[in-house]
Design a protein around this motif. Structure first.
Motif, PDB file in Angstrom:
ATOM      1  N   UNK A   1      -6.157  -3.499  -8.294  1.00 50.77           N
ATOM      2  CA  UNK A   1      -6.478  -2.250  -8.320  1.00 50.77           C
ATOM      3  C   UNK A   1      -6.209  -1.612  -9.290  1.00 50.77           C
ATOM      4  N   UNK A   2      -8.044  -0.776  -9.639  1.00 52.68           N
ATOM      5  CA  UNK A   2      -8.712   0.195 -10.517  1.00 52.68           C
ATOM      6  C   UNK A   2      -7.835   2.195 -10.487  1.00 52.68           C
ATOM      7  N   UNK A   3      -7.494   1.647 -12.097  1.00 52.79           N
ATOM      8  CA  UNK A   3      -7.456   3.643 -11.754  1.00 52.79           C
ATOM      9  C   UNK A   3      -7.958   3.976 -13.238  1.00 52.79           C
ATOM     10  N   UNK A   4      -9.453   4.833 -12.432  1.00 56.36           N
ATOM     11  CA  UNK A   4      -9.541   5.477 -13.497  1.00 56.36           C
ATOM     12  C   UNK A   4      -9.418   6.753 -13.973  1.00 56.36           C
TER      13      UNK A   4
ATOM     14  N   UNK B   1      -9.375  14.879   2.006  1.00 56.84           N
ATOM     15  CA  UNK B   1      -8.294  14.770   2.358  1.00 56.84           C
ATOM     16  C   UNK B   1      -7.715  15.292   2.071  1.00 56.84           C
ATOM     17  N   UNK B   2      -5.772  14.789   2.389  1.00 53.00           N
ATOM     18  CA  UNK B   2      -4.644  15.488   1.717  1.00 53.00           C
ATOM     19  C   UNK B   2      -4.328  14.333   0.637  1.00 53.00           C
ATOM     20  N   UNK B   3      -2.846  14.532   0.746  1.00 56.60           N
ATOM     21  CA  UNK B   3      -2.761  13.072  -1.041  1.00 56.60           C
ATOM     22  C   UNK B   3      -2.408  12.151  -0.140  1.00 56.60           C
ATOM     23  N   UNK B   4      -1.623  12.012   1.323  1.00 59.68           N
ATOM     24  CA  UNK B   4      -0.850  11.174   2.146  1.00 59.68           C
ATOM     25  C   UNK B   4      -2.592  10.003   2.471  1.00 59.68           C
ATOM     26  N   UNK B   5      -3.373  11.347   2.926  1.00 59.86           N
ATOM     27  CA  UNK B   5      -4.313  10.707   3.703  1.00 59.86           C
ATOM     28  C   UNK B   5      -5.120   9.728   2.137  1.00 59.86           C
ATOM     29  N   UNK B   6      -5.628  10.857   1.408  1.00 59.35           N
ATOM     30  CA  UNK B   6      -6.345   9.953  -0.434  1.00 59.35           C
ATOM     31  C   UNK B   6      -5.642   8.643  -0.057  1.00 59.35           C
ATOM     32  N   UNK B   7      -4.801   8.859  -0.329  1.00 59.75           N
ATOM     33  CA  UNK B   7      -3.459   7.270  -0.745  1.00 59.75           C
ATOM     34  C   UNK B   7      -3.026   6.150   0.506  1.00 59.75           C
TER      35      UNK B   7
ATOM     36  N   UNK C   1       4.838   3.078   5.458  1.00 64.43           N
ATOM     37  CA  UNK C   1       6.209   1.930   4.593  1.00 64.43           C
ATOM     38  C   UNK C   1       5.565   2.577   3.124  1.00 64.43           C
ATOM     39  N   UNK C   2       4.159   1.740   3.218  1.00 65.70           N
ATOM     40  CA  UNK C   2       4.230   1.773   1.546  1.00 65.70           C
ATOM     41  C   UNK C   2       3.599   2.857   1.227  1.00 65.70           C
ATOM     42  N   UNK C   3       3.128   3.807   1.654  1.00 64.83           N
ATOM     43  CA  UNK C   3       2.587   5.505   1.036  1.00 64.83           C
ATOM     44  C   UNK C   3       4.475   5.934   0.913  1.00 64.83           C
ATOM     45  N   UNK C   4       5.053   5.523   1.979  1.00 64.47           N
ATOM     46  CA  UNK C   4       6.514   6.268   1.487  1.00 64.47           C
ATOM     47  C   UNK C   4       6.902   5.467  -0.170  1.00 64.47           C
ATOM     48  N   UNK C   5       7.412   4.357  -0.280  1.00 65.05           N
ATOM     49  CA  UNK C   5       7.192   3.967  -1.089  1.00 65.05           C
ATOM     50  C   UNK C   5       6.381   4.520  -2.413  1.00 65.05           C
ATOM     51  N   UNK C   6       5.178   4.548  -2.782  1.00 63.80           N
ATOM     52  CA  UNK C   6       4.559   4.718  -4.012  1.00 63.80           C
ATOM     53  C   UNK C   6       4.916   6.290  -3.895  1.00 63.80           C
ATOM     54  N   UNK C   7       4.736   7.308  -2.863  1.00 58.20           N
ATOM     55  CA  UNK C   7       4.940   8.593  -3.342  1.00 58.20           C
ATOM     56  C   UNK C   7       6.603   8.702  -3.675  1.00 58.20           C
ATOM     57  N   UNK C   8       7.244   7.623  -3.183  1.00 62.56           N
ATOM     58  CA  UNK C   8       8.935   7.877  -4.310  1.00 62.56           C
ATOM     59  C   UNK C   8       8.824   8.130  -5.718  1.00 62.56           C
ATOM     60  N   UNK C   9       8.359   6.123  -6.054  1.00 61.89           N
ATOM     61  CA  UNK C   9       8.012   5.977  -7.178  1.00 61.89           C
ATOM     62  C   UNK C   9       7.193   7.043  -8.088  1.00 61.89           C
ATOM     63  N   UNK C  10       6.559   7.557  -7.231  1.00 61.42           N
ATOM     64  CA  UNK C  10       5.503   8.563  -8.356  1.00 61.42           C
ATOM     65  C   UNK C  10       5.989  10.144  -8.235  1.00 61.42           C
TER      66      UNK C  10
ATOM     67  N   UNK D   1      -3.876   9.197  -7.816  1.00 59.83           N
ATOM     68  CA  UNK D   1      -5.404   7.678  -8.220  1.00 59.83           C
ATOM     69  C   UNK D   1      -3.890   6.959  -8.421  1.00 59.83           C
ATOM     70  N   UNK D   2      -2.576   6.651  -9.138  1.00 56.56           N
ATOM     71  CA  UNK D   2      -2.366   5.475  -9.654  1.00 56.56           C
ATOM     72  C   UNK D   2      -1.348   5.187  -7.620  1.00 56.56           C
ATOM     73  N   UNK D   3      -0.819   5.552  -7.036  1.00 52.98           N
ATOM     74  CA  UNK D   3      -0.338   5.851  -5.669  1.00 52.98           C
ATOM     75  C   UNK D   3      -0.984   5.171  -5.234  1.00 52.98           C
ATOM     76  N   UNK D   4      -2.956   5.597  -4.823  1.00 47.81           N
ATOM     77  CA  UNK D   4      -3.782   4.520  -3.897  1.00 47.81           C
ATOM     78  C   UNK D   4      -3.974   3.023  -4.817  1.00 47.81           C
ATOM     79  N   UNK D   5      -3.150   3.341  -5.677  1.00 46.48           N
ATOM     80  CA  UNK D   5      -3.542   1.668  -6.301  1.00 46.48           C
ATOM     81  C   UNK D   5      -2.942   1.045  -5.678  1.00 46.48           C
TER      82      UNK D   5
END
Ligand code: ADP
Length: 362
Positions: free
Chosen positions: A78-81, A90-96, A112-121, A143-147
């Motif tokens: 996964x790449x972050x530019x 889109x909202x943050x959640x929809x983007x991720x 589950x994955x969006x919850x986890x990523x948003x917690x980390x970030x 953008x990092x969350x999306x990755x």
């Protein structure tokens, strides 16, 4: 196991060779940073790992797989530019979650994955916002969350912090370091900023003109550079280089006359190949390694030009009699005046010697 192996990777655009046969091993879970001046090929090399550029020749392995001719989406990366490239409507959640929704992942899994990523970030409070209502740092976190939600084997970052202001860059740098500690995935990060490279990397890869100059732990590159390019690139302010000429070689000690005005001579022990008398060499000394005039040894007397007082540290920009510019770092010094004479000592154990081609003499 998802290390990355590059084997004789070459990339040309038409008849312009950009990457010249790179061999590199990045270990599983390692944070590798490609660093070098603009145009040295770091983004191109990263993009070949991502599969966004085809290699002209050579092989790329991710884990046990030869991915040289595998589509980007199938490489487990996964790449972050630098540009966050978020969907504005889109909202943050929809983007991720967008990528996962497109790949028809089950709804609970996505949640589950969006919850986890948003917690980390720490994006929890912003999940319903659109990108335009976020700061630059928050957008880059999305953008990092999306990755992260894609749970990739390898994260690739292409100058992700370049659009942020200085303070935010430092903050995001720490967050990325924490992210790496937390998820432990293999990460490859491109930057032209040697401070980012020093602070983030387990392994720095210094690139120059499409060649690898040196690979190693940040402190190894700082302490033991293989050549003048790496010595000058790693460390801030950069290492001083002073022209010299070999005046004598006795057993394994080389005497070098500095500055060509024969004002100072320094004797440096070498273990490997010895130069010949009369050979031109370059002495390297970092600004922070000069000692005061009271320390015994080779001295240089310089005329200070500009003095920067930063509080804890003072940088004196000085000129040697032959006009060579030299930067000296001083701690606990508050009285240095512009235009004053300043005498410094070069400690032999801190001096580096390079041959006329810039290769380190050890
Ligand atoms: P860096 O990321 O280190 O700044 P790049 O990898 O972007 O450097 O570029 C390396 C070199 O390749 C540069 O000289 C650049 O002009 C050239 N280059 C990059 N992409 C292309 C392209 N699509 N066509 C031709 N030359 C390119």
């Amino acid at each position: 196991m998802t290390g990355i192996t590059l084997n004789q990777v070459k990339k040309s655009y038409g008849n312009v060779d950009v990457i010249h046969g790179v061999d590199l091993q990045i270990e599983d879970g390692e944070f590798a940073v490609f660093v070098g001046p603009s145009g040295c090929g770091k983004s191109t090399l990263l993009r070949t790992i991502a599969g966004l550029e085809d290699v002209t020749s050579g092989e790329i392995h991710i884990g046990q797989r030869d991915v040289t001719h595998v589509e980007p989406a199938e490489r487990g990366v996964a790449m972050v530019f630098q540009s966050y490239a978020l969907y504005p409507h889109m909202t943050v959640e929809q983007n991720m979650s967008f990528g996962l929704r497109m790949s028809k992942a089950p709804a609970e899994d996505i949640q589950k994955r969006v919850d986890e990523a948003s917690k980390i970030l720490q994006l929890g409070p912003y999940l319903d916002r659109r990108p335009k209502a976020l700061s630059g740092g928050q957008r880059q976190r999305v953008a990092i969350g999306r990755a992260i939600v894609r749970n990739p084997d390898v994260f690739l970052f292409d100058e992700p912090l370049s659009n942020l202001d200085a303070e935010l860059r430092v903050q995001m740098r720490i967050e990325i370091a924490r992210l790496h500690q937390e998820i432990g995935a293999t990460m490859v990060y491109v930057t032209h900023d040697q401070v980012e490279a020093m602070t983030l990397a387990d392994k720095i890869v210094v690139l120059h003109g499409g060649y690898i100059e040196q690979v190693g732990h940040p402190l190894h590159l700082y302490d033991d550079p293989d050549n003048q390019f790496v010595a000058g690139f790693i460390g801030s302010p950069k290492m001083n280089f002073i022209d010299g000429k070999v005046s004598a070689v006795n057993d394994s000690t080389v005497s070098v006359v500095l500055l060509e005005n024969e004002s100072s001579t320094i004797s440096i022990p070498l273990k490997e190949q010895l130069p010949t008398v009369g050979e031109k060499v370059i002495l390297g000394i970092r600004p922070e390694h000069f000692e005061s005039a009271e320390a015994g040894g080779t001295q240089l007397t310089l005329k200070s030009d500009v003095t920067e007082h930063l509080g804890d540290v003072t940088y004196v920009y000085a000129n040697a009699p032959n006009g060579e510019r030299i930067i000296i770092e001083r701690r606990a010094e508050r009285t240095a005046q512009n235009g004053a004479e300043i005498t410094v000592t070069i400690p032999v154990e801190r001096a580096y010697l390079f041959d006329a081609d810039g290769k380190r003499m050890r």
